[in-house]
Design an enzyme around this catalytic site. Structure first.
Site, PDB file in Angstrom:
ATOM      1  N   TYR A 183      -3.048  -2.441  -4.291  1.00 28.66           N
ATOM      2  CA  TYR A 183      -1.590  -2.218  -4.309  1.00 28.66           C
ATOM      3  C   TYR A 183      -0.788  -3.497  -4.087  1.00 28.66           C
ATOM      4  O   TYR A 183      -1.344  -4.512  -3.707  1.00 28.66           O
ATOM      5  CB  TYR A 183      -1.158  -1.060  -3.421  1.00 28.66           C
ATOM      6  CG  TYR A 183      -1.419  -1.027  -1.941  1.00 28.66           C
ATOM      7  CD1 TYR A 183      -1.817  -2.128  -1.220  1.00 28.66           C
ATOM      8  CD2 TYR A 183      -1.204   0.177  -1.259  1.00 28.66           C
ATOM      9  CE1 TYR A 183      -2.012  -2.035   0.150  1.00 28.66           C
ATOM     10  CE2 TYR A 183      -1.403   0.283   0.108  1.00 28.66           C
ATOM     11  CZ  TYR A 183      -1.810  -0.834   0.807  1.00 28.66           C
ATOM     12  OH  TYR A 183      -1.993  -0.746   2.148  1.00 28.66           O
ATOM     13  N   GLU A 184       0.477  -3.433  -4.401  1.00 31.65           N
ATOM     14  CA  GLU A 184       1.334  -4.630  -4.459  1.00 31.65           C
ATOM     15  C   GLU A 184       0.785  -5.659  -5.441  1.00 31.65           C
ATOM     16  O   GLU A 184       0.964  -6.861  -5.254  1.00 31.65           O
ATOM     17  CB  GLU A 184       1.485  -5.283  -3.074  1.00 31.65           C
ATOM     18  CG  GLU A 184       2.043  -4.385  -2.006  1.00 31.65           C
ATOM     19  CD  GLU A 184       3.455  -3.915  -2.300  1.00 31.65           C
ATOM     20  OE1 GLU A 184       4.167  -4.595  -3.046  1.00 31.65           O
ATOM     21  OE2 GLU A 184       3.822  -2.843  -1.781  1.00 31.65           O
ATOM     22  N   GLY A 185       0.149  -5.175  -6.498  1.00 29.13           N
ATOM     23  CA  GLY A 185      -0.395  -6.079  -7.514  1.00 29.13           C
ATOM     24  C   GLY A 185      -1.860  -6.351  -7.281  1.00 29.13           C
ATOM     25  O   GLY A 185      -2.229  -6.930  -6.265  1.00 29.13           O
ATOM     26  N   GLN A 194      -2.308 -11.048  -9.066  1.00 33.98           N
ATOM     27  CA  GLN A 194      -2.058 -12.201  -8.202  1.00 33.98           C
ATOM     28  C   GLN A 194      -2.580 -13.476  -8.870  1.00 33.98           C
ATOM     29  O   GLN A 194      -1.928 -14.521  -8.849  1.00 33.98           O
ATOM     30  CB  GLN A 194      -2.752 -12.024  -6.836  1.00 33.98           C
ATOM     31  CG  GLN A 194      -2.394 -10.741  -6.091  1.00 33.98           C
ATOM     32  CD  GLN A 194      -0.913 -10.579  -5.817  1.00 33.98           C
ATOM     33  OE1 GLN A 194      -0.206 -11.559  -5.588  1.00 33.98           O
ATOM     34  NE2 GLN A 194      -0.435  -9.349  -5.862  1.00 33.98           N
TER      35      GLN A 194
END
Lengths: 572, 572
Positions: B428-430, B435
């Site tokens: 999550y969050e990429g 990244q």
């Protein structure tokens, strides 16, 4: 979420990589060639796909539960078990003299992958039964064989392994369960055993527990352990199932995975048992079973890994999310370079493991025909199959979750189950460290690296043949393999040279050493697969070439860093 | 299963490795030196240990559940949330102009580790709220700031991030949720959002959803997205909580881990929202929040990893099982060389990550004071902190399970929870790939490797200083760092040179490149820690030396194999 059995892959390995037609026919008295093996394998695949796989997710959700003292297994497991028995699958790998089919490991080891991929919790029940059959077959008295083998081979009774106690896990010397002689020649068994896989259930008419216990006056430690047959139901004079033995299922464990497999705490109070094999030789007898089981757990890791990988690959070939660089709009996420990297990484490891598996299985078969070189090779590789396959299964199932993105973290997607299930495989039947100590201690240092050296020479010899192949991937692979062989050779010499003075350095490096061997052997088999594919113009030549090339760059390359750490020894 | 907060470790990093006393005082106008930072950190640690940690296992067991349309959080979470708000913890990292304490990242980033280690599910609620505060603070109108900031900073209201839809995960361009203007200047929001962390609950009086949506006539793709504030309860004319907005919690996901955190499917039917920031600039506004959050997730990985490692270490220091080679009888399993290997591996990675974290946090602080070099360094490292820390957290929690043997697989032991919880962090969050693409695409190729080169030069400069230290571990570390720097430099040049012609090769190598940077930066910080410890004769010098030496042999060594795979590019 279909599961496709790797029928074509094993067919290719048997037929073209090992060129095993002659050997199969020789070892089966002409009964079984590659075509026959493939047909049996395909039938097993059908059963796995149609009967076992549909129960995998539901079995995980329902789990086995203890209700009013009885173990209730998930819906459908009883019918699946009956089908497994009816199909004769329990007996395929059992020697004919024990009432089985006596099929070669070359066929039955890959079949283990099918059961585990389709339903690893179910496969534990049958796998442990096969192990118990081997143990009774190896050291049981004629009466014991007469009594126990047929019902087990026919799948009416199942078997378990009772080693662990709360204070005695890896260290079996700490076992406290006792067995005291009764006047009639039987024994009274008392003690608590934990982590007993499929320790209680009602799929079978009886459960044959093989229990390690200590007898009165026995020496301390491992040398004082004896093995006992303790059936769930006592047997009447005709060997038929009688009254309940004094064994209570105290609890089932709540586990991270393999929920359908009941992991029992068993209390033996006043239980009637029968000495199996010689007094004080219990560990040796149990090792017959453990050796069967640990190979089986290695294969379980492979099966779970492939199931997870297939699910990730299928998802990635359907899911649309962004347009991969250099690809057309509408290309699914499998086209993103990093998703492709994860998928090819897993695929190449799985193919490598399959190659190693059939090679080791062939060595086992040849060993049973008296080939001592093959026996040494098979023994050498059994901890590698267990240790390396299972560690990679944790990586592969994790990568399969990653490919799914957020959906992978949702239990309904199903891939998280594989991640949970796989995590036990590097632990039970001896942790990876235990496998590595077996490899280094018993298989390398004891003969000063002689068997290791023979195996490396065999790989070197294949490298010479590989050099004759004109293909850029083979060229690269040869170069990578040569480096890997050199490092494993050097590591072997290092461990042997340190064995006397620096035993802690050796043990600290043992898992790295085991992993180096696994990676090297996998690369060797992939190289042989590519050359075989090129030779016979196999339909999957392109995939095999990509896998070998990827494996060389991403996995054989790991050997160098593992070696650097190995050389450093213990750092404390 | 106690949890010990790493108070001394961060104190050491601030005081002796970064020598940050002067900088702390400068950036806080003399208000906060290292002693003060350590005192605040210790108070946060007290709260984490005594109030949050006791709810971690029970929160996992109970989970958050949807009952009659309401989200019921696990026992104790409401009281813990009130305590968190009362303690003022929500505001510590919020700038003073937004009503917070304005404490430096150097202090608040490590505090994030405390919340996640003690209770990662709880920490998500507060972490997302902080992110939402930053977003509103950055792009909100004066009225919006007036209305929303105080209740959020005071911990009366919480915040969420609403990006994902079933067809729009990583690819936000596919978002379909719409916002149409009302006559009063507000907007009507319609659509379904999934995977909304803490999307509904009753811990706070209101929930401030930040929702990405498409407005009528907006361009296709990312450029057509706008960001809206959509509160769970509408506000009356005085900004007080009024009637319920038209948002329904359709379902909670059943997840592998972080069970206490309610992951919601939210249906926006006729919901009233307010445009936040400029029209069609929603993604930019959301990125303020995402940048805060992704660093936070990196730190979450670190926190979960340390919690798991502590549990494994404590277990290994008590559990007796066999006598380790070369040690006395009664030595616990931590004395077995392979158990020690697993524990030191994790400990060294955790120490390395902490070092990287404070260095990046310091760069962030200096960036906020206008230091552009520091800003470039902080931006460069934010995907590395997220990507590398979280991937290592999966490895570390897995190793923590392994140290426990069979007990690790039993849920009651508690370590399996960390293994399950950690698995979401690289997603999550990429995802890690996202990244890595950010790192390679925006931070390396865009400036042809200029910032990367500056950072490598800084490490080279430290290596020169390290050479002056007379210590064998430092000598070895220097040699290993030099090799690592050379490989990262070479990898950077490779990616830059391939960026035009071979974009797929670059993306296929991006995760390896990110990992190489993480490993290198960790080794750099451990080397600085050892030299600092030797200089000040730190009480933990021996441990720091062992960790740096182990990390060099086992983890810096991984860079070579990662580089070999990176050079190979895409293999397909």
């Amino acid at each position: 979420m279909a599961y496709k059995a790797p029928v074509a892959d094993y067919d290719f390995l048997w037929r073209h990589v090992l060129d095993a037609e002659r050997q199969l026919l020789d070892m089966t008295g002409g009964a079984l060639g590659v075509d026959d093996a493939a047909a049996v394998f395909a039938a097993a695949a059908d059963f796995a796909v149609s009967e076992l796989h549909p129960l995998n997710a539901s079995g995980d959700r329902e789990g086995s539960v203890l209700r009013d003292g009885r173990v209730v297994t998930p819906t459908g497991f009883d019918e699946a078990f009956r089908g497994y028995a009816r199909g004769g699958w329990m007996g395929v790998e059992i020697p004919t003299e024990l009432g089985g089919e006596g099929m070669p490991h070359l066929l039955t080891a890959p079949m283990g992958e099918l059961w585990s991929a389709a339903n690893s919790a179910f496969g534990l029940c049958t796998g442990l039964t096969v192990g118990a059959i081997h143990a009774i077959g190896a050291v049981g008295s004629p009466e014991q064989k007469q009594t126990f083998l047929s019902p087990m081979v026919e799948g009416r009774w199942t078997g378990t392994m009772n080693l662990t106690e709360p204070q005695a896990g890896t260290d079996l010397a700490a076992i406290r369960t006792t067995a005291t002689p009764n006047e009639d020649g039987s024994w009274r068994v008392r003690g608590q055993k934990i982590f007993i896989t499929w320790g209680d259930h009602e799929l079978s008419e009886n459960i044959v527990h093989l229990v390690l216990a200590r007898t009165p006056g026995a020496p301390d430690g491992l040398a004082g352990l004896s093995l006992f047959i303790v059936p769930k139901f006592r047997l009447d004079a005709n060997g038929a199932v009688g009254e309940r033995n004094d064994i209570t299922t105290v609890a089932l464990e709540h586990k991270l995975g393999i929920h359908a497999s009941p992991t029992c705490v068993l209390e033996y109070e006043n239980a009637t048992g029968y000495l199996l094999g010689d007094l004080h030789r219990g560990l040796t007898s149990m090792f017959v079973m453990m050796n069967v089981s640990r190979m089986g757990i290695g294969v379980q890791g492979l099966g779970i890994a492939d199931r997870a990988h297939q699910q990730a690959r299928d998802y990635a070939q359907q899911r649309l999310q962004g347009t991969p660089v250099g690809r057309d709009r509408g290309t699914p996420i499998a086209g993103h370079p990093d998703v492709a990297r994860l998928l090819t990484s897993s695929a190449s490891l799985i193919s490598a493991a399959r190659g190693v598996l059939v090679q080791v299985a062939l060595w086992q078969d040849l060993a049973e025909q008296g080939d001592e070189t093959a026996r040494a090779a098979a023994d050498f590789f059994s901890p590698i199959v267990k240790g390396w396959f299972t560690e990679e299964s944790v990586r592969i199932t994790s990568d399969a979750v990653q490919v799914h993105g957020g959906a992978g973290f949702i239990e309904e997607t199903g891939v998280a189950q594989h991640y949970r299930d796989a995590r036990i495989t590097p632990i039970y039947e001896g942790t990876t460290a235990i496998q590595a100590n077996d490899l280094v201690g018993r298989k390398v240092i004891r003969d000063s690296g002689a068997v290791a050296s023979t195996l490396l020479d065999a790989i070197d010899k294949d490298i010479v043949d590989l050099r004759a192949v004109d293909h850029e991937v083979v060229d690269r692979t040869v170069e990578r393999l040569e480096r890997a062989v050199a490092l494993v050779r050097q590591a072997t010499a290092t461990l042997v040279s340190r064995s006397e003075e620096r035993p802690r350095d050796v043990q600290a490096a043992s898992v790295n050493y085991l992993t180096m061997w696994g990676l090297l052997a996998g690369g060797w088999m992939l190289a042989r697969s590519v050359t075989a594919a090129l030779r016979v113009d196999d339909v999957d030549t392109r995939r095999r070439t990509v896998e070998a090339d990827f494996y060389g760059a991403h996995h054989l390359s790991r050997i160098a860093s593992l070696h650097e750490a190995l050389i450093a020894g213990e750092i404390a």
